[in-house]
Design an enzyme around this catalytic site. Structure first.
Site, mmCIF file in Angstrom:
data_model
loop_
_atom_site.group_PDB
_atom_site.id
_atom_site.type_symbol
_atom_site.label_atom_id
_atom_site.label_comp_id
_atom_site.label_asym_id
_atom_site.label_seq_id
_atom_site.Cartn_x
_atom_site.Cartn_y
_atom_site.Cartn_z
ATOM 1 N N ASP A 109 53.884 -49.962 -114.540
ATOM 2 C CA ASP A 109 53.846 -50.394 -115.942
ATOM 3 C C ASP A 109 52.432 -50.874 -116.270
ATOM 4 O O ASP A 109 51.554 -50.856 -115.405
ATOM 5 C CB ASP A 109 54.875 -51.510 -116.188
ATOM 6 C CG ASP A 109 54.534 -52.797 -115.448
ATOM 7 O OD1 ASP A 109 53.526 -52.836 -114.705
ATOM 8 O OD2 ASP A 109 55.264 -53.776 -115.618
ATOM 9 N N ASP A 119 50.580 -54.267 -117.822
ATOM 10 C CA ASP A 119 50.844 -55.665 -118.178
ATOM 11 C C ASP A 119 49.677 -56.247 -118.975
ATOM 12 O O ASP A 119 48.512 -56.035 -118.630
ATOM 13 C CB ASP A 119 51.019 -56.502 -116.901
ATOM 14 C CG ASP A 119 52.051 -55.905 -115.960
ATOM 15 O OD1 ASP A 119 53.249 -55.973 -116.272
ATOM 16 O OD2 ASP A 119 51.652 -55.355 -114.904
ATOM 17 N N ASP A 125 54.360 -54.414 -120.702
ATOM 18 C CA ASP A 125 54.792 -55.812 -120.826
ATOM 19 C C ASP A 125 53.716 -56.601 -121.565
ATOM 20 O O ASP A 125 52.547 -56.563 -121.194
ATOM 21 C CB ASP A 125 54.963 -56.466 -119.430
ATOM 22 C CG ASP A 125 56.229 -56.011 -118.732
ATOM 23 O OD1 ASP A 125 57.097 -55.394 -119.395
ATOM 24 O OD2 ASP A 125 56.362 -56.277 -117.519
HETATM 25 N N1 DCT Z 1 55.011 -61.593 -112.057
HETATM 26 C C1 DCT Z 1 55.478 -62.873 -111.867
HETATM 27 N N2 DCT Z 1 56.776 -63.142 -112.087
HETATM 28 C C2 DCT Z 1 57.607 -62.169 -112.507
HETATM 29 C C3 DCT Z 1 57.146 -60.870 -112.722
HETATM 30 C C4 DCT Z 1 55.816 -60.611 -112.487
HETATM 31 O O1 DCT Z 1 54.728 -63.763 -111.490
HETATM 32 N N3 DCT Z 1 58.890 -62.468 -112.686
HETATM 33 C C5 DCT Z 1 53.620 -61.326 -111.794
HETATM 34 C C6 DCT Z 1 53.341 -60.781 -110.421
HETATM 35 C C7 DCT Z 1 52.647 -59.492 -110.634
HETATM 36 C C8 DCT Z 1 52.445 -59.373 -112.131
HETATM 37 O O2 DCT Z 1 53.186 -60.385 -112.736
HETATM 38 C C9 DCT Z 1 52.816 -58.042 -112.676
HETATM 39 O O3 DCT Z 1 54.102 -57.644 -112.235
HETATM 40 P P1 DCT Z 1 54.407 -56.127 -111.892
HETATM 41 O O4 DCT Z 1 54.023 -55.256 -113.024
HETATM 42 O O5 DCT Z 1 55.823 -56.048 -111.448
HETATM 43 O O6 DCT Z 1 53.512 -55.873 -110.609
HETATM 44 P P2 DCT Z 1 52.162 -55.101 -110.440
HETATM 45 O O7 DCT Z 1 51.437 -55.829 -109.378
HETATM 46 O O8 DCT Z 1 51.480 -54.913 -111.738
HETATM 47 O O9 DCT Z 1 52.631 -53.730 -109.826
HETATM 48 P P3 DCT Z 1 52.860 -52.304 -110.547
HETATM 49 O O10 DCT Z 1 51.622 -51.541 -110.235
HETATM 50 O O11 DCT Z 1 54.050 -51.728 -109.859
HETATM 51 O O12 DCT Z 1 53.081 -52.504 -112.002
HETATM 52 MG MG MG Z 2 52.405 -53.980 -113.411
#
Ligand code: DCT
Ligand code: MG
Length: 394
Positions: free
Chosen positions: A223, A225, A318
């Site tokens: 995703d 963020d 997100d």
């Molecule tokens: N995060 C957090 N608590 C959550 C969800 C996410 O602290 N409930 C933090 C940890 C990583 C960051 O937000 C982004 O989450 P992801 O998109 O799930 O992880 P990513 O490292 O960006 O991995 P991806 O490449 O799969 O998106």
């Molecule tokens: Mg992510």
């Protein structure tokens, strides 16, 4: 020079020696906390860390929290190593190398693969959960329910009359192929432009920051963020609503769920390591047009139209909105990795008698909140050497 850089330097020196004699030094020099290990995307031990991530995921599906965490911690330590493990002695003295972890490493070293990992990959339970949770909106609870109903494939699920889907799951199934194909950095950059342009229409100068894996330097993600902060004022609660309405009118929103802020100023940071934060946020699926991907040429969209192909890709986005004074905490929290975040909080609690979450840092000894305008200040409050985002790939 700070304690962390020294550790890193000594370890690199020790790792050069491993061909002759493994240095017993490693016991005191590799920290048990990911926030004290500079972990880049340069992984010398992928065949081991992939194995541990499969085992951890299997334990997560089976709700075995302890073993799941053990495998995640082991993988994280191995990602930090500056050399490829070639003999079992190489892991001597490293933290989190329990018996089960050791066995898997030994098997991979001796047989080229782990029978335990192979069995997991072949198990019906793991395969079904892996498939079900790959649908946006499907978690452990739903996967468990479908598995107990005897369902094993997405076809099974879609054809079963007794299955009811949430709005999120319907969107997840509808855009399934796009969403499981990874988001590329170039796509994330285009989404960034869309988000920034829209936010600035309503709030010029607002801070729009790409967070998550892409901020850590990853080339692909599941995703995109973003953290949005309106400097100098209280959070603009209208902003996210305005952005969503604008995208709706533009036909860019394939799905969204807006969650209002539940933050209470008087509350202490959460004790839970994996707790959700209280920011206003939006989980969305955006339509990214292919012509944008080709820098403005309409050739692709014309070609797509002629072949009646779709000329866009669905992307998970997100958006998180933080008040100004919480920006640094939100940025630190949303940059990840998850393992890095877990250990940062664990370090704060156990080593500093402090509580850290995505909103604030609280000193339990002095009974005060410690404010911070940057991530550097938070590391400093915790007595930690600063780690750049690309060194947080624990
Ligand atoms: N995060 C957090 N608590 C959550 C969800 C996410 O602290 N409930 C933090 C940890 C990583 C960051 O937000 C982004 O989450 P992801 O998109 O799930 O992880 P990513 O490292 O960006 O991995 P991806 O490449 O799969 O998106
Ligand atoms: Mg992510």
């Amino acid at each position: 020079m700070g304690q962390l850089s020294q550790v890193h330097h000594e370890h690199s020196a020790a790792s050069f020696k491993h061909a002759e004699e493994t240095s017993p030094l490693s016991a005191d020099i590799v920290s048990q906390y990911a926030c004290q290990r500079r972990t880049t995307l340069n992984n010398y031990n992928k065949k081991f860390t992939d194995a541990f991530e499969i085992l951890a995921e299997n334990d997560e599906f089976r709700e075995n929290e302890g073993p799941c965490l053990s495998f995640r911690r082991a993988a994280s330590v191995l990602k930090f190593l500056q050399f490829a493990i070639a003999r079992i002695n190489d892991i001597e003295g490293l933290p989190w190398m329990g018996e089960q972890v050791k066995k898997v490493i030994e098997d991979i070293l001796e047989e080229g693969e782990s029978a335990r990992v192979k069995a997991v990959l072949n198990s019906e339970y793991y395969r079904s959960f892996k498939l079900f949770t790959s649908v946006f909106g499907v978690g452990l609870k739903t996967s468990g329910k479908w598995f107990r109903m005897g369902l094993r494939t997405l076809e099974d699920v879609k054809c079963d009359k007794n299955v009811q889907f949430t709005r999120m799951q319907k969107a997840g199934l509808l855009h399934y192929e796009d969403l499981i194909s990874c988001v590329l950095k170039a796509e994330a950059d285009l989404i960034y432009l869309i988000v920034k342009d829209t936010v600035w229409k309503f709030c010029p100068g607002a801070l729009v920051t790409l967070t998550g894996g892409f901020r850590r330097g990853k080339k692909v993600g599941h995703d995109v963020d973003f953290l949005i902060t309106v400097p100098g004022s209280r959070p603009e609660e209208e902003l996210l609503h305005l952005v969503i309405d604008y995208w709706k009118k533009q036909g860019l929103l394939l799905y969204y769920e807006l969650i209002e802020s539940t933050f209470e100023k008087t509350k202490l940071p959460s004790q839970k390591v994996d707790a959700f934060d209280h920011f206003q946020k939006c989980f969305a699926i955006l339509k990214l047009h292919k012509e944008r991907m080709d820098e403005g040429t309409t050739l692709t969209s014309m070609a797509c139209a002629m072949k009646e192909m779709k000329d866009w890709k669905a992307i998970r986005v997100d958006l998180v909105v933080s008040p100004s004074e919480q920006h640094a905490f939100a940025l630190l929290g949303w940059t990840g990795s998850r393992q890095f975040e877990r250990d940062l909080r664990r370090y704060a609690t156990h080593e500093k008698k402090m509580r850290l979450d995505n909103h604030a840092l609280y000193d339990k000894t002095k009974n005060i909140f410690l404010s911070a305008a940057s991530e550097e200040e938070i590391f400093a409050h915790l007595g930690l050497d600063y780690l750049e985002p690309w060194e947080r790939n624990a």
